[in-house]
Motif scaffolding. Structure first.
Motif, PDB file in Angstrom:
ATOM      1  N   GLU A   1     -63.849  54.234   8.063  1.00  0.00           N
ATOM      2  CA  GLU A   1     -64.601  53.737   6.904  1.00  0.00           C
ATOM      3  C   GLU A   1     -65.303  52.474   7.349  1.00  0.00           C
ATOM      4  N   VAL A   2     -66.610  52.363   7.063  1.00  0.00           N
ATOM      5  CA  VAL A   2     -67.373  51.183   7.461  1.00  0.00           C
ATOM      6  C   VAL A   2     -68.153  50.642   6.268  1.00  0.00           C
ATOM      7  N   HIS A   3     -68.261  49.326   6.222  1.00  0.00           N
ATOM      8  CA  HIS A   3     -69.136  48.683   5.237  1.00  0.00           C
ATOM      9  C   HIS A   3     -69.567  47.324   5.784  1.00  0.00           C
ATOM     10  N   HIS A   4     -70.626  46.798   5.217  1.00  0.00           N
ATOM     11  CA  HIS A   4     -71.145  45.514   5.678  1.00  0.00           C
ATOM     12  C   HIS A   4     -70.101  44.426   5.445  1.00  0.00           C
ATOM     13  N   ARG A   5     -69.988  43.515   6.404  1.00  0.00           N
ATOM     14  CA  ARG A   5     -68.978  42.457   6.311  1.00  0.00           C
ATOM     15  C   ARG A   5     -69.158  41.593   5.069  1.00  0.00           C
ATOM     16  N   ASN A   6     -70.397  41.474   4.582  1.00  0.00           N
ATOM     17  CA  ASN A   6     -70.673  40.656   3.401  1.00  0.00           C
ATOM     18  C   ASN A   6     -70.804  41.481   2.134  1.00  0.00           C
ATOM     19  N   LYS A   7     -70.396  42.744   2.193  1.00  0.00           N
ATOM     20  CA  LYS A   7     -70.538  43.620   1.036  1.00  0.00           C
ATOM     21  C   LYS A   7     -69.632  43.163  -0.095  1.00  0.00           C
ATOM     22  N   PHE A   8     -70.202  43.059  -1.289  1.00  0.00           N
ATOM     23  CA  PHE A   8     -69.386  42.774  -2.469  1.00  0.00           C
ATOM     24  C   PHE A   8     -68.602  44.029  -2.824  1.00  0.00           C
ATOM     25  N   VAL A   9     -67.294  43.896  -2.953  1.00  0.00           N
ATOM     26  CA  VAL A   9     -66.432  45.041  -3.251  1.00  0.00           C
ATOM     27  C   VAL A   9     -66.274  45.144  -4.768  1.00  0.00           C
ATOM     28  N   SER A  10     -66.995  46.091  -5.357  1.00  0.00           N
ATOM     29  CA  SER A  10     -66.903  46.315  -6.800  1.00  0.00           C
ATOM     30  C   SER A  10     -65.579  46.980  -7.138  1.00  0.00           C
ATOM     31  N   ARG A  11     -65.281  47.065  -8.428  1.00  0.00           N
ATOM     32  CA  ARG A  11     -64.042  47.740  -8.841  1.00  0.00           C
ATOM     33  C   ARG A  11     -64.084  49.221  -8.458  1.00  0.00           C
ATOM     34  N   ALA A  12     -65.263  49.832  -8.577  1.00  0.00           N
ATOM     35  CA  ALA A  12     -65.393  51.242  -8.201  1.00  0.00           C
ATOM     36  C   ALA A  12     -65.138  51.428  -6.706  1.00  0.00           C
ATOM     37  N   MET A  13     -65.710  50.527  -5.896  1.00  0.00           N
ATOM     38  CA  MET A  13     -65.509  50.617  -4.451  1.00  0.00           C
ATOM     39  C   MET A  13     -64.047  50.354  -4.104  1.00  0.00           C
ATOM     40  N   GLU A  14     -63.417  49.415  -4.793  1.00  0.00           N
ATOM     41  CA  GLU A  14     -62.012  49.128  -4.549  1.00  0.00           C
ATOM     42  C   GLU A  14     -61.141  50.349  -4.841  1.00  0.00           C
ATOM     43  N   GLU A  15     -61.448  51.064  -5.908  1.00  0.00           N
ATOM     44  CA  GLU A  15     -60.700  52.279  -6.227  1.00  0.00           C
ATOM     45  C   GLU A  15     -60.855  53.321  -5.117  1.00  0.00           C
ATOM     46  N   PHE A  16     -62.078  53.473  -4.618  1.00  0.00           N
ATOM     47  CA  PHE A  16     -62.325  54.458  -3.565  1.00  0.00           C
ATOM     48  C   PHE A  16     -61.588  54.073  -2.287  1.00  0.00           C
ATOM     49  N   LEU A  17     -61.590  52.784  -1.959  1.00  0.00           N
ATOM     50  CA  LEU A  17     -60.880  52.321  -0.760  1.00  0.00           C
ATOM     51  C   LEU A  17     -59.378  52.564  -0.890  1.00  0.00           C
ATOM     52  N   GLN A  18     -58.857  52.419  -2.085  1.00  0.00           N
ATOM     53  CA  GLN A  18     -57.434  52.689  -2.291  1.00  0.00           C
ATOM     54  C   GLN A  18     -57.126  54.170  -2.124  1.00  0.00           C
ATOM     55  N   ILE A  19     -58.069  55.023  -2.523  1.00  0.00           N
ATOM     56  CA  ILE A  19     -57.885  56.464  -2.318  1.00  0.00           C
ATOM     57  C   ILE A  19     -57.845  56.780  -0.824  1.00  0.00           C
ATOM     58  N   LEU A  20     -58.715  56.145  -0.049  1.00  0.00           N
ATOM     59  CA  LEU A  20     -58.688  56.341   1.401  1.00  0.00           C
ATOM     60  C   LEU A  20     -57.357  55.868   1.983  1.00  0.00           C
ATOM     61  N   GLU A  21     -56.885  54.715   1.494  1.00  0.00           N
ATOM     62  CA  GLU A  21     -55.628  54.162   1.988  1.00  0.00           C
ATOM     63  C   GLU A  21     -54.463  55.097   1.697  1.00  0.00           C
ATOM     64  N   GLY A  22     -54.524  55.780   0.552  1.00  0.00           N
ATOM     65  CA  GLY A  22     -53.437  56.664   0.172  1.00  0.00           C
ATOM     66  C   GLY A  22     -53.738  58.122   0.380  1.00  0.00           C
ATOM     67  N   PHE A  23     -54.681  58.404   1.281  1.00  0.00           N
ATOM     68  CA  PHE A  23     -55.068  59.794   1.512  1.00  0.00           C
ATOM     69  C   PHE A  23     -53.831  60.604   1.888  1.00  0.00           C
ATOM     70  N   PRO A  24     -53.625  61.795   1.316  1.00  0.00           N
ATOM     71  CA  PRO A  24     -52.389  62.557   1.551  1.00  0.00           C
ATOM     72  C   PRO A  24     -52.050  62.681   3.027  1.00  0.00           C
ATOM     73  N   SER A  25     -50.771  62.535   3.320  1.00  0.00           N
ATOM     74  CA  SER A  25     -50.327  62.537   4.717  1.00  0.00           C
ATOM     75  C   SER A  25     -50.699  63.824   5.438  1.00  0.00           C
ATOM     76  N   ALA A  26     -50.829  64.907   4.721  1.00  0.00           N
ATOM     77  CA  ALA A  26     -51.198  66.177   5.355  1.00  0.00           C
ATOM     78  C   ALA A  26     -52.593  66.115   5.952  1.00  0.00           C
ATOM     79  N   TYR A  27     -53.424  65.200   5.435  1.00  0.00           N
ATOM     80  CA  TYR A  27     -54.780  65.070   5.938  1.00  0.00           C
ATOM     81  C   TYR A  27     -54.936  63.879   6.872  1.00  0.00           C
ATOM     82  N   ARG A  28     -53.965  62.992   6.907  1.00  0.00           N
ATOM     83  CA  ARG A  28     -54.092  61.776   7.704  1.00  0.00           C
ATOM     84  C   ARG A  28     -53.743  61.999   9.161  1.00  0.00           C
TER      85      ARG A  28
END
Length: 302
Positions: free
Chosen positions: A270-297
């Protein structure tokens, strides 16, 4: 304070579209109003933000420094506004992804996001990994999901998933009937490979070339989907994600070649600009990536 959010919003749109004419059409403003807002901003800052190349406006050093700060301010303001207007998380998220991730993983990610934040709208931009990384560096997307490492200094990169690569051939290919394919046979085979800039192409080269030493018979194809069907037609062999070729393997059209090489895996980042403002929507998506099911990780089992 002489700066306004309106000026910054117009500046961002001009930077994204390369001219006041295109920006005015996007913003539903007259070209004169768009140009005037840019002039006001440059006057307030005491600096020119664009170089003029014919009819096109190209960000100069000043503009390149301002753009991420402007986007961060605009997105923070939008977040404040959204927080007062809506109790639930909403907004629009722009996600760029490589074709393999877009075709095979984004549906599951978007489904998970829709359950956590049903009001968030997701725009998906697909391309090869190099293109997606450039979009992220230019802040034209919120984040990118790419195959392999990223080499752009402005981006923050995080490993979120591993993928398994398989060397496959058509069922009727002589190599498919070989108990264990030698390195010489692999090096001498006709290979169908992704184009330069593709994360798959970069990773396959890094994994295989140190062992094969040379690759005399190669053809470039701009789509993994196209490659797998060409391989099934007997036009050569390839190294592709199990997620891409799994259906044709199950149908018996493709065969996984057995070889003595180390396990072929590659990281998804996952990549994003170092100065990117992390909105609530983006934060939710990042949490989904963090918790991606172990079967896919982890790599899929054979």
């Amino acid at each position: 304070m002489r700066l306004t959010l309106r000026q910054l919003a117009i500046f961002r749109t001009i930077a994204q579209h390369g001219s006041t004419t295109r920006a005015s059409a996007v913003l539903s403003l007259s070209q004169s109003a768009t140009s005037a807002a840019l002039q006001e901003l440059e006057h307030a800052l005491g600096a020119q933000l664009f170089d003029r190349a014919g009819k096109r406006l190209v960000l100069n050093v000043n503009g390149q420094g301002l753009l991420p700060q402007a986007i961060q301010l605009l997105e923070a303001a939008a977040q404040i506004e959204d927080g007062f207007q809506h109790a639930d998380i909403g907004g629009r998220l722009r996600v760029g992804c490589s074709t393999t991730i877009g075709n095979y993983l984004m549906p599951a990610l978007m489904k998970a996001l829709s359950k956590r934040a049903p009001k968030v709208k997701v725009d998906v931009i697909m391309g090869n990994s190099a293109d997606i990384a450039r979009h992220a560096a230019q802040l034209s997307i919120d984040l990118g999901l790419i195959e392999g490492p990223c080499h752009l200094a402005d981006l923050s990169a995080r490993l979120w998933c591993e993928d398994e690569l398989l060397i496959v051939a058509a069922a009727e290919d002589p190599l498919a009937k070989t108990a264990k394919v030698s390195l010489h046979q692999l090096a001498s085979a006709r290979w169908l490979l992704r184009e330069p800039g593709s994360g798959t192409a970069e990773q396959v080269s890094e994994l295989l070339l140190p062992h094969l030493k040379h690759w005399p018979h190669t053809q470039e194809v701009g789509s993994s989907e196209a490659i797998k069907h060409m391989v099934a037609a007997g036009l050569g062999i390839s190294c592709l994600s199990r997620r891409v070729v799994g259906d044709l393997i199950a149908q018996g059209q493709l065969v996984v070649l057995r070889h003595g090489l180390p396990a072929l895996t590659r990281p998804f980042y996952e990549v994003h600009h170092r100065n990117k403002f992390v909105s609530r929507a983006m934060e939710e998506f990042l949490q989904i990536l963090e918790g991606f099911p172990s079967a896919y990780r982890r790599p899929c089992s054979a």
